[in-house]
Every structure is written in structure tokens, then in C-alpha cells.
Design a protein around this motif. Structure first.
Motif, PDB file in Angstrom:
ATOM      1  N   PHE A  49       1.637  -2.195   9.930  1.00  0.00           N
ATOM      2  CA  PHE A  49       1.271  -2.891  10.820  1.00  0.00           C
ATOM      3  C   PHE A  49       0.540  -4.183  10.369  1.00  0.00           C
ATOM      4  O   PHE A  49       0.572  -5.080  10.762  1.00  0.00           O
ATOM      5  CB  PHE A  49       0.373  -2.381  11.805  1.00  0.00           C
ATOM      6  CG  PHE A  49       1.196  -1.358  12.996  1.00  0.00           C
ATOM      7  CD1 PHE A  49       1.977  -1.990  13.776  1.00  0.00           C
ATOM      8  CD2 PHE A  49       1.008  -0.197  13.241  1.00  0.00           C
ATOM      9  CE1 PHE A  49       2.695  -1.285  14.740  1.00  0.00           C
ATOM     10  CE2 PHE A  49       1.670   0.805  14.145  1.00  0.00           C
ATOM     11  CZ  PHE A  49       2.635   0.263  14.994  1.00  0.00           C
ATOM     12  N   GLN A  50      -0.297  -3.617   9.304  1.00  0.00           N
ATOM     13  CA  GLN A  50      -1.130  -4.794   8.616  1.00  0.00           C
ATOM     14  C   GLN A  50      -0.134  -5.728   7.757  1.00  0.00           C
ATOM     15  O   GLN A  50      -0.312  -7.187   7.660  1.00  0.00           O
ATOM     16  CB  GLN A  50      -2.156  -4.489   8.005  1.00  0.00           C
ATOM     17  CG  GLN A  50      -3.128  -5.293   7.153  1.00  0.00           C
ATOM     18  CD  GLN A  50      -4.337  -4.263   6.356  1.00  0.00           C
ATOM     19  OE1 GLN A  50      -4.624  -3.417   6.625  1.00  0.00           O
ATOM     20  NE2 GLN A  50      -4.629  -5.062   5.095  1.00  0.00           N
ATOM     21  N   ASP A  51       0.655  -5.230   7.033  1.00  0.00           N
ATOM     22  CA  ASP A  51       1.404  -5.780   6.053  1.00  0.00           C
ATOM     23  C   ASP A  51       2.836  -5.792   6.018  1.00  0.00           C
ATOM     24  O   ASP A  51       3.522  -6.372   5.276  1.00  0.00           O
ATOM     25  CB  ASP A  51       1.046  -4.936   4.478  1.00  0.00           C
ATOM     26  CG  ASP A  51      -0.526  -4.952   4.247  1.00  0.00           C
ATOM     27  OD1 ASP A  51      -1.141  -5.854   4.606  1.00  0.00           O
ATOM     28  OD2 ASP A  51      -1.008  -3.992   3.557  1.00  0.00           O
ATOM     29  N   ARG A  68      -0.309   2.731   9.554  1.00  0.00           N
ATOM     30  CA  ARG A  68      -1.313   1.547   9.726  1.00  0.00           C
ATOM     31  C   ARG A  68      -1.133   0.309   8.796  1.00  0.00           C
ATOM     32  O   ARG A  68      -1.441  -0.577   9.105  1.00  0.00           O
ATOM     33  CB  ARG A  68      -2.724   2.520   9.758  1.00  0.00           C
ATOM     34  CG  ARG A  68      -3.001   3.349  10.762  1.00  0.00           C
ATOM     35  CD  ARG A  68      -4.294   4.033  10.266  1.00  0.00           C
ATOM     36  NE  ARG A  68      -4.891   4.991  11.586  1.00  0.00           N
ATOM     37  CZ  ARG A  68      -5.577   6.219  11.303  1.00  0.00           C
ATOM     38  NH1 ARG A  68      -6.084   6.209  10.000  1.00  0.00           N
ATOM     39  NH2 ARG A  68      -6.054   6.625  12.478  1.00  0.00           N
ATOM     40  N   ALA A  69      -0.979   0.752   7.641  1.00  0.00           N
ATOM     41  CA  ALA A  69      -0.820  -0.357   6.668  1.00  0.00           C
ATOM     42  C   ALA A  69       0.465  -1.269   6.840  1.00  0.00           C
ATOM     43  O   ALA A  69       0.317  -2.231   6.831  1.00  0.00           O
ATOM     44  CB  ALA A  69      -0.699   0.490   5.400  1.00  0.00           C
ATOM     45  N   GLN A  88       0.802  -1.268   0.041  1.00  0.00           N
ATOM     46  CA  GLN A  88      -0.166  -0.208   0.131  1.00  0.00           C
ATOM     47  C   GLN A  88       0.837   1.249  -0.044  1.00  0.00           C
ATOM     48  O   GLN A  88       1.770   1.396   0.911  1.00  0.00           O
ATOM     49  CB  GLN A  88      -0.857  -0.073   1.149  1.00  0.00           C
ATOM     50  CG  GLN A  88      -1.881  -1.366   1.096  1.00  0.00           C
ATOM     51  CD  GLN A  88      -2.689  -1.140   2.303  1.00  0.00           C
ATOM     52  OE1 GLN A  88      -3.660  -0.192   2.434  1.00  0.00           O
ATOM     53  NE2 GLN A  88      -2.670  -2.005   3.111  1.00  0.00           N
ATOM     54  N   GLN A 148       4.637 -10.930   3.239  1.00  0.00           N
ATOM     55  CA  GLN A 148       3.463 -11.759   3.131  1.00  0.00           C
ATOM     56  C   GLN A 148       3.691 -13.185   3.168  1.00  0.00           C
ATOM     57  O   GLN A 148       2.880 -14.124   3.421  1.00  0.00           O
ATOM     58  CB  GLN A 148       2.936 -11.484   1.590  1.00  0.00           C
ATOM     59  CG  GLN A 148       2.647  -9.869   1.133  1.00  0.00           C
ATOM     60  CD  GLN A 148       2.260  -9.152   2.483  1.00  0.00           C
ATOM     61  OE1 GLN A 148       1.159  -9.528   2.940  1.00  0.00           O
ATOM     62  NE2 GLN A 148       3.060  -8.121   3.002  1.00  0.00           N
TER      63      GLN A 148
END
Length: 309
Positions: free
Chosen positions: A103-105, A100-101, A2, A305
Motif C-alpha cells: 500500500f505504501q510502495d 502494508r508495504a 521491502q 516510485q
């Protein structure tokens, strides 16, 4: 991966202004054309409340309505306009979203940002609001809602100019580690003490730079255990930069990026990055440095990933 942008907000700069505003759209276009692993998204503006985590209410209001002290406006280096105020908010918003992204990715980015010369109550050096400072404070606040232990943030600033505003904002804060690797004789001429400052001589090349970076990351590792890294991947250490005064090659800058991404990857720490400065004699060179950073970033994003599967 992202990636957040605000390239639709272009400052109406006077002819001959030395800030290369066109680099952001050029970078976005090349990322869209050349890196299919990237997902581009428009940045949302940072709110007054979010900006107030690192900036004074009076300064936020002055930027919003154009009542900035003329002396501070001159220090910023841009004439005030509604587009300037909106772009500054969006640039902060892009780094917030990138964190934020991450932390997710694992890895995410802001096409602009890295506005490290902005203090709590003033801007300077083409920096209006300090995106890394606001994002750090907001991530800590969001983290703290669900966890008792505070989020510790490492800001790894590899722009060629010292991150004076960031250093000042976080002075004495044990939860944020500020690392700045910069030209000793370059702007700003009055530097603020970071947690770790590494001064580099004019003409510094690849080997000397990478050795200094390795030592700095080793010291960061000894002194701090971050839960998030915000990386300012300035293009201005490149040998073709008008303002950089260092002599890093394409290969040297790619090795720099790879070392920072690898440092975070090896420790399992999410990393959000911003592009910071770049003032190449040829704007294409600045954009190429930045595209190379994104190529490395996508490789590490893919590792994250694969780890998550």
C-alpha cells in the motif's frame, strides 16, 4: 522494495524429507547479493488475534502448544516442533507486512508464504496457517477503520497446486476474489471451488499456459475490481519441478510474472507477493525461478516510485 523473511526459523525435518527447507535461505542470500533495490527485514509473528481472522481458536491453540490431532499433523507433512509453530506465525506475519508495504510502495514481498492448503481449522500440504487469507482479512479490517467502502482483494494463485484452503475460507465472500491456475490432475485431489479455477493438463507448456493466464486475468477484470492483489508466484510450474507436472521454461515463468505485475500496475493496484511452492529436482532451479520473479518485481516497484514523484 521491502521484502520480509523468517529464514532464521528452520524446521528440524527428518533425513530425506522432501520439503526443500534450504531454498528460503538460498533465496535470501541471492537477493542480498544480486538485487541492491531490495530492503530485507525480519518478519514479526502474527498474533493469535490476527490468525483468528481466518482460523479457528482451537486450531491456533493446537499449533501453538503441540496438541494437534495426529491426523491433521500428517496432512500438514511436518512434525510438530516449537520452531514449526513459530515459523508458521512468522510466515503469516511476513505477508501481512508485505501487504502494508505494498500500500505504501506499490510492490512488496514475502520470501516464503503462499500457504494456500491451510483451511480455517486444519493445515495440509506443507501449509500450517493460510497467510494470504489472514492478510486479506487484516488488510480489510485496517482499511475499514478509515473508509466506508470495503477493501476488495484479488488472490491470484499461480502455484501449480490448487489453492483449496483459500477457496474454502473465502467461499461466498464477495469482497475477495480467488483465482487459481493449476494442474488439473495434481494435488489436492479433492479441490474446492474458487471464484475462478483454470485446470491445466499435464505437460502444459509456455504458450498454452500464458494463453490460459491471459484469459483468466481478462475474466478477473470483468468480474472484480480489487484494491489489493496478493500474488502466489509458485516456482513449481517449472519444467524441472519434481511435483509440478507442467513444462514451463524460464522464459515462460518470467512472462507469467511480468503479466501479473503489469496487470496490477496498469490498474494502479498495489501487489504483495509470496513464493508458494517449488520442488525442483535441483534446488538451484527453484531458487533461480524465484530470483527471476524478484527481478521483475523490482522493475515494477521502480515504476511505482517514479509514478509517486
Amino acid at each position: 522494495m521491502q521484502v520480509f523473511y523468517a529464514t532464521q526459523f528452520v524446521l528440524p525435518l527428518p533425513p530425506g524429507h522432501r520439503f526443500p527447507m534450504a531454498k528460503y535461505q538460498l533465496l535470501r542470500d541471492r537477493l542480498a547479493d544480486e538485487l541492491p533495490g531490495i530492503r530485507l527485514a525480519q518478519a514479526l509473528p502474527a498474533s493469535d488475534g490476527e490468525l483468528a481472522l481466518a482460523h479457528t481458536p482451537g486450531y491456533i491453540q493446537a499449533i501453538s502448544d503441540g496438541s494437534v490431532d495426529p491426523r491433521i499433523q500428517r496432512e500438514i507433512g511436518f512434525p510438530w516442533s516449537p520452531a514449526m509453530a513459530e515459523r508458521a506465525r512468522r510466515s503469516v506475519g511476513a505477508t501481512i507486512s508485505a501487504c502494508r508495504a505494498a500500500f505504501q510502495d506499490g510492490v512488496a514481498a514475502n520470501i516464503a508464504g503462499g500457504t494456500h492448503h491451510a483451511y480455517a481449522d486444519k493445515g495440509g500440504g506443507f501449509c500450517v496457517f493460510n497467510d494470504a487469507a489472514v492478510a486479506s482479512r487484516l488488510m480489510q479490517a485496517e482499511w475499514g477503520r478509515q473508509r466506508a467502502k470495503p477493501l476488495r482483494v484479488a488472490i491470484v494463485d499461480l502455484d501449480v497446486h490448487q489453492g483449496n484452503g483459500t477457496a474454502r475460507i473465502f467461499h461466498g465472500d464477495p469482497t475477495v476474489f480467488t483465482l487459481s491456475l493449476h494442474g488439473q490432475k495434481n494435488f489436492p485431489f479433492r479441490k474446492e471451488p474458487s471464484d475462478l479455477d483454470v485446470d491445466l493438463p499435464d505437460g502444459c507448456g509456455d504458450d498454452e499456459y500464458l494463453s490460459a493466464l491471459e484469459g483468466a486475468l481478462d475474466e478477473l477484470d470483468r468480474r472484480f475490481d480489487p484494491g489489493l492483489v496478493i500474488y502466489l508466484a509458485g516456482a513449481d510450474p517449472h519444467e524441472g519441478d519434481r511435483l509440478g507436472r507442467l513444462k514451463l521454461t524460464w522464459d515462460g515463468l518470467e512472462a507469467r510474472d511480468r503479466r501479473v505485475f503489469d496487470w496490477a500496475w496498469q490498474r494502479g493496484v498495489p501487489l504483495a507477493f509470496a513464493m508458494a511452492g517449488g520442488y525442483g529436482t535441483r534446488i538451484e532451479d527453484t531458487v533461480q525461478v524465484q530470483v527471476n520473479t524478484f527481478r521483475v518485481a523490482v522493475q515494477y516497484w521502480r515504476r511505482w516510485q517514479n509514478r509517486a514523484r
